[in-house]
Write an enzyme that holds these catalytic residues in place. Structure first.
Site, PDB file in Angstrom:
ATOM      1  N   ARG A  42      -6.378  -7.597 -10.343  1.00 54.92           N
ATOM      2  CA  ARG A  42      -6.822  -8.872 -10.436  1.00 54.92           C
ATOM      3  C   ARG A  42      -8.511  -8.777 -10.936  1.00 54.92           C
ATOM      4  NH1 ARG A  42     -10.476  -8.872  -6.115  1.00 54.92           N
ATOM      5  NH2 ARG A  42      -9.334  -8.063  -4.272  1.00 54.92           N
ATOM      6  N   LYS A  97      -4.940  -1.201   8.664  1.00 52.96           N
ATOM      7  CA  LYS A  97      -5.126  -2.040   7.162  1.00 52.96           C
ATOM      8  C   LYS A  97      -3.830  -2.817   7.106  1.00 52.96           C
ATOM      9  CE  LYS A  97      -7.541  -0.583   3.619  1.00 52.96           C
ATOM     10  NZ  LYS A  97      -7.822   0.315   2.660  1.00 52.96           N
ATOM     11  N   GLY A 144     -10.065  -7.379   0.842  1.00 45.11           N
ATOM     12  CA  GLY A 144     -11.161  -8.234   1.359  1.00 45.11           C
ATOM     13  C   GLY A 144     -11.448  -8.300   2.932  1.00 45.11           C
ATOM     14  N   GLY A 145     -10.906  -7.196   3.435  1.00 40.87           N
ATOM     15  CA  GLY A 145     -11.411  -6.944   4.824  1.00 40.87           C
ATOM     16  C   GLY A 145     -10.469  -7.564   5.660  1.00 40.87           C
ATOM     17  N   HIS A 177     -18.232   3.470  -1.426  1.00 43.92           N
ATOM     18  CA  HIS A 177     -17.077   2.783  -2.110  1.00 43.92           C
ATOM     19  C   HIS A 177     -17.511   2.660  -3.375  1.00 43.92           C
ATOM     20  CE1 HIS A 177     -14.066  -0.539  -2.272  1.00 43.92           C
ATOM     21  NE2 HIS A 177     -14.797  -0.602  -3.340  1.00 43.92           N
ATOM     22  N   GLU A 208      -9.835   1.335  -6.617  1.00 46.53           N
ATOM     23  CA  GLU A 208     -11.085   1.440  -5.408  1.00 46.53           C
ATOM     24  C   GLU A 208     -10.992   2.680  -4.970  1.00 46.53           C
ATOM     25  OE1 GLU A 208     -12.227  -3.085  -4.093  1.00 46.53           O
ATOM     26  OE2 GLU A 208     -10.950  -1.659  -2.648  1.00 46.53           O
ATOM     27  N   LYS A 212       0.871  -1.075  -0.106  1.00 44.55           N
ATOM     28  CA  LYS A 212       0.144   0.066   0.101  1.00 44.55           C
ATOM     29  C   LYS A 212       0.866   1.202  -0.243  1.00 44.55           C
ATOM     30  CE  LYS A 212      -3.856  -2.179  -0.103  1.00 44.55           C
ATOM     31  NZ  LYS A 212      -3.062  -3.147  -1.032  1.00 44.55           N
ATOM     32  N   HIS A 266     -16.855  -5.109   6.563  1.00 46.23           N
ATOM     33  CA  HIS A 266     -16.052  -4.614   5.538  1.00 46.23           C
ATOM     34  C   HIS A 266     -16.124  -5.595   4.473  1.00 46.23           C
ATOM     35  CE1 HIS A 266     -14.621  -1.626   8.239  1.00 46.23           C
ATOM     36  NE2 HIS A 266     -14.386  -2.448   9.142  1.00 46.23           N
TER      37      HIS A 266
END
Lengths: 501, 162, 501, 162
Positions: free
Chosen positions: A294, A157, A163-164, A207, A276, A116, A234
């Site tokens: 992906r 995070k 995927g939370g 989102h 996102e 990230k 999430h």
């Protein structure tokens, strides 16, 4: 085009990729764990290679076994789908080094977007707005200091995440240390990488993500947005395109799509990817969250409104073909909504509900798409994601799409495990959802105390049970009556009837 | 043939018999003449007069799952004199809230615990859940250990109230 | 909106209308013949009323019983679908006089368009081009004289007709009398009206039709074209939208759509209707053939490319709602192809193949729609149309739609009757079809001598049969082995397993 | 267990036996070790090594219908010494080409007929079919009458060649 590819995944997405291969005349090989030996994906594949036992660490995460399976079956390419090794740059590299094509972006792009901190600095340099955040290494004290600067609430995070998993909201400094510890543990398990970062948390957020496609000839297009604000813990559960928020704001949509293309450009992206964004519903500001390098679970809503088959495009791009359209050829027509049907109990904190699927009967209706990897007789185990199916409705308008989806949900029969179908129907009927006021907190705000509607037993249900028992006890054509407690009795659910296995 | 089912703690009795090509079902004072439309693959469709009902029925031992009109009903074959009695006593078991694996047990036998204190870490499908003390108390007995796979509802430890 | 409607039809179209009702919250009542007592349409309906024995003359054509059923079940409207009484003005009138709403145009419009002679004079007056033709009454000699004036080849058609019934091509004067006699007999049986007419026959013709919608407030729109040139024995078997011919000729499309609206206007048309044209592929001239004052079998291809649900629109229009869109809101996107799967033998003159459906397994894939009214265990009888299903593929381009449809056809398993699936796949692969050179004579010109491809028995088929026999003979869970010849053995096809019925 | 099937007039022999959880099948010199993936609802899926095959099998008396890879194969259980012998003789039966109803019989016993001459009118599903004489000849015997429902392949009349 490829003659044969290997699908390094399982469940509904393996089935969906097999179906794309069928249409393109490509042979599909799947790998599978012992738990999936009788799965639909294995059944539909042309070839199937056993790679280990049920736990993902012994099968779907075993990169070397997967590459070996691809070589042994003469595959030319590997499709990772999502989850498991899909965003593992080392796996993509291993595939490439084995002389095979990885159906996805280059390992460099995966690595750049997967960390990230690097992702944020790349896209920031490309002029894409990002959330105030902190990415450190190791020391709790550094995180605590950074958190004080960012202010609360904030999000912890996983640096490698998605995927939370490993994600937590922290609202007070006192809770930070425990959250960091738990997230690091989860992240380590899920991604074999326990690095974390912090970022500003927007209370009234939407989102919204942008689908992009880029070929190896330098062409890049976006396929408009998906709104995925309806989430629980999430995890997205309802996704749609177009976004009801952007429908009224075409300039904002254009700005976001343009930012997404710049983000993709910043890592020389190829193949299908999703950028996102988190959008502040009050101010209309949007911030880059991450790029998923992906295919996404929710890709079908984009396929429904754009008439582009994203999996087939992935295969074409990986095979070196140029994009068959320009940006101006693309359109977004009608409205599509997907919901994810899970084996879980929404009235008990969305706890997974494991067990045997005694009866699975998907709906069949015009403009309803069912993507599922299970059927009657299969088992929802603790090893994998408990998603049973994705149900997608497409219609001329959002109101029609909601009605269509609701009718299909009501016709979706699943017996044996608790599902979230009744919950999803209540969300679809919720007034804020109906008018398009969809934020990421809708579920926790409105449905925290949700209980399934209680329906008194109708006589018809009692009649059905009695008739069923009566027919079972007198089944004449079978010769002898099966034991009343035999769960594999051919009458009760013959689809589950496996003789001598 | 008479069937007795339990649903939502209420017992229901229904008498079913063949009547030529049809079936006659009696619930209390109500009698239905039922014609089968289909009985295949767990699907059971029937007509009562003009009304058509399609149900899916799956039997799991003594339990009948009936899906009908978008709703699911779970009926168990009622046994006249068997009612499960709730466990009672000074100490009560704390049960697993989901099927999963015990990651870590955070307390030892004899420990005094506070309400809300995490006692056991469970994991399933990559999701971590902590089982916390429902009240202040003392751990009487541990009934699980790290690495063990537990069923939903299985006792993890015995907890006495202070 | 209606609370409850009656569907005066059977099979896949009754199922399709029930599904539309479900999405709109309308209760659906079906009528059924004894032969259809266990049909899918009856099963899915909310209520079902028996109206007679299998022959249509004793059930689905018994207008008075149908109206009585609608009244008795408190329906507010009647949907006739297609075939049977759908274009019977007297039935529409009877429905109206019973105080119910007929879901279709006014009886006056049905009558005007139903009599070809009147239809032709009406649309001619509205400036719509028509084929040179002759409509007389009775005397063979008059027909012979008119035929000589029109010239050969010509078509003999039923005045009340549709669907190819009573239709014959006559290429020489010597054959006219016999053709007239046979057509009159068939027309009398099918429509209770043996009047005939003659018209010019175009050798290189395309069949292109325009879908229109008109509400009771004076609004009329078209929903573009369908091309239905692929026919066998004057019966459509493959339909698509857009037309490959019109794709390259937007002005011609506009002219045809405009002519269709004028034709509809000429009879004050309301509800959904289709204006059929014959197009001379050499000259680009088009001629009005007829207007079908009802829903068409091939309506799904229009639904796929326009995102308009035609059945739901029919219900809204009948309930007095205005059209929710204007012409400029409508679009035609992507490409949709439908093929009709029949129980018939294409290698033996397309003779119907009656019998029990031992196994029906429709395909499931993204953007594939299956409209079917039968399932495993049902019977294809001599009483009704032998169509098993309509299979519709939608994709971004025609080439993709063809591939998608072919993959779905290859996955459609039907055992117990001969079907046209292998034939349809060969048509889809035929070079003229692939490039869009679709004319009404393609099938008879290219496939006259068609035989199913002979495939030598693969070992896997032998293994499947042996395993099946072995499992059946040793089925332990069932208790006793079923007799080897028992067609209802629960192993062989448990979907067909009806205990004690 | 040995099975003998006939397909396209050729006989095939296959030996099938259980081998633990698997099945062993022998066709001539070829032996396959087969694992079942699914056997439900007429669907039969199995693995032979890496290869996966999904078939649908429906049995109708002595006939097995097998759908596989988009193709359908019809196998009949072969009986060693039974081969249907073609009907031979001076006169041959003319059979119905479809299942349907006889609308009209256009000839009488003893009539001389020409090749192509319509003899019987059949109707099914609103479609009219005429059964015509395959050669010049004479009607020996009528085997059907107007109104009768006939099966495909059923003899309609006996026709002698001139």
């Amino acid at each position: 085009m490829f003659k044969r590819i290997l699908i390094a995944n399982r469940g509904e997405i393996a089935v969906r990729i097999i179906r794309a291969c069928r249409e393109m005349g490509i042979e599909a090989v799947v790998v599978y764990s012992e738990a999936d030996a009788d799965s639909l994906a294995v059944q539909l594949a042309d070839r199937a290679v056993l790679i280990g036992t049920a736990p993902p660490n012994d099968s779907y995460l075993r990169a070397e076994r997967i590459v070996e399976a691809a070589r042994r079956t003469d595959c030319q390419a590997v499709h990772p789908a999502f989850g498991f090794l899909a965003e593992n740059a080392a796996f993509a590299e291993m595939v490439r080094e084995a002389g095979l094509t990885f159906i996805g972006p280059a390992p460099e792009a995966i690595r750049a977007m997967g960390l990230k901190t690097e992702a944020l600095s790349r896209v920031r340099a490309a002029g894409v707005p990002t959330l105030p955040s902190y990415a450190g290494e190791g020391l709790i004290a550094d995180f605590q200091q950074a958190a004080d600067q960012l202010g609360y609430p904030l999000l912890v995070k996983a640096a490698a995440g998605g995927g939370g998993k490993g994600m937590r909201v922290v609202r007070a400094a006192a809770d930070l240390a425990a959250a960091l510890e738990a997230s690091a543990r989860e992240a380590g398990k899920a991604f074999a990488d326990n690095r974390l970062f912090l970022e500003r948390y927007i209370e009234s957020a939407r989102h919204i993500e942008i689908q992009v496609l880029a070929d190896s000839h330098g062409n890049k297009v976006h396929l408009f947005e998906r709104e995925c604000s309806i989430q629980r813990r999430h995890q997205k559960i309802i996704e749609e395109s177009p976004s009801p928020y952007l429908e009224a704001r075409p300039e904002l949509r254009a700005a976001m799509c343009e930012a997404a293309l710049r983000a993709a450009q910043s890592v020389d992206y190829t193949n299908a990817g999703t950028v996102e964004f988190i959008l502040d519903a009050h101010t209309g500001e949007f911030f880059f969250l991450e790029m998923n390098t992906r295919l996404q679970v929710e890709h079908p809503v984009t396929e429904a409104v754009t008439d582009v088959d994203l999996v087939q495009m992935q295969l074409r791009i990986a095979a070196g073909e140029p994009l068959p359209f320009r940006q101006s050829d693309l359109y977004q027509r009608g409205h599509a909504i997907e919901c994810r049907i899970y084996a879980e109990d929404p009235a008990a904190g969305f706890l997974p509900s494991t067990g045997d699927l005694l009866c699975v009967q998907p709906p069949s209706a015009p403009h309803i798409r069912v993507d599922s990897g299970v059927r009657t007789g299969d088992t929802i185990s603790i090893h994998y994601d408990p998603m049973i199916a994705k149900l997608i409705a497409h219609a001329g308008s959002r109101a029609e799409a909601i009605r269509r989806l609701d009718a299909a949900l009501s016709a979706y029969t699943i017996l044996g495990v608790t599902t979230n179908i009744a919950f999803l129907r209540d969300v679809l009927a919720q007034p804020e959802f109906v008018i398009g006021n969809t934020t990421t907190h809708l579920v926790e705000q409105v449905f925290a105390e949700w209980q399934p509607p209680f329906a008194p037993l109708p006589d018809s249900a009692l009649i059905a049970a009695a008739l069923s028992a009566l027919l079972q006890s007198s089944a004449p054509a079978v010769g002898a009556a099966p034991a009343a407690s035999d769960p594999f009795s051919p009458w009760a659910y013959p689809d589950n009837f496996r003789v001598g296995v | 043939m008479e069937f007795r089912f339990e649903h939502a703690k209420t017992q229901h009795s229904i008498r079913a018999e063949r009547d030529g090509e049809s079936f006659r079902l009696r619930i209390g004072e109500r009698t239905y003449l039922v014609d089968l439309v289909r009985a295949a693959g767990g699907e059971l469709a029937f007509r009562i007069g003009d009304q058509v009902v399609t149900a899916h029925v799956a039997r799991d031992g003594e339990t009948f799952h009936v899906a009908l009109g978008g709703q699911t009903f779970t009926l168990s074959v009622a046994k006249p004199n068997t009612r499960r009695s709730a466990a009672a006593g000074g100490a009560a078991n704390l049960n697993a809230t989901m099927h999963g694996q015990v990651v870590r047990v955070l307390v030892s036998e004899g420990d005094a615990v506070k309400r809300g204190q995490p006692l056991v870490l469970l994991e399933a499908m990559k999701m971590e859940m902590r089982v916390a003390a429902p009240h202040d108390g003392r751990v009487v007995r541990l009934l699980c250990s790290a690495g063990e796979v537990v069923q939903r509802g299985q006792a993890l430890l015995e907890l006495a109230e202070d």
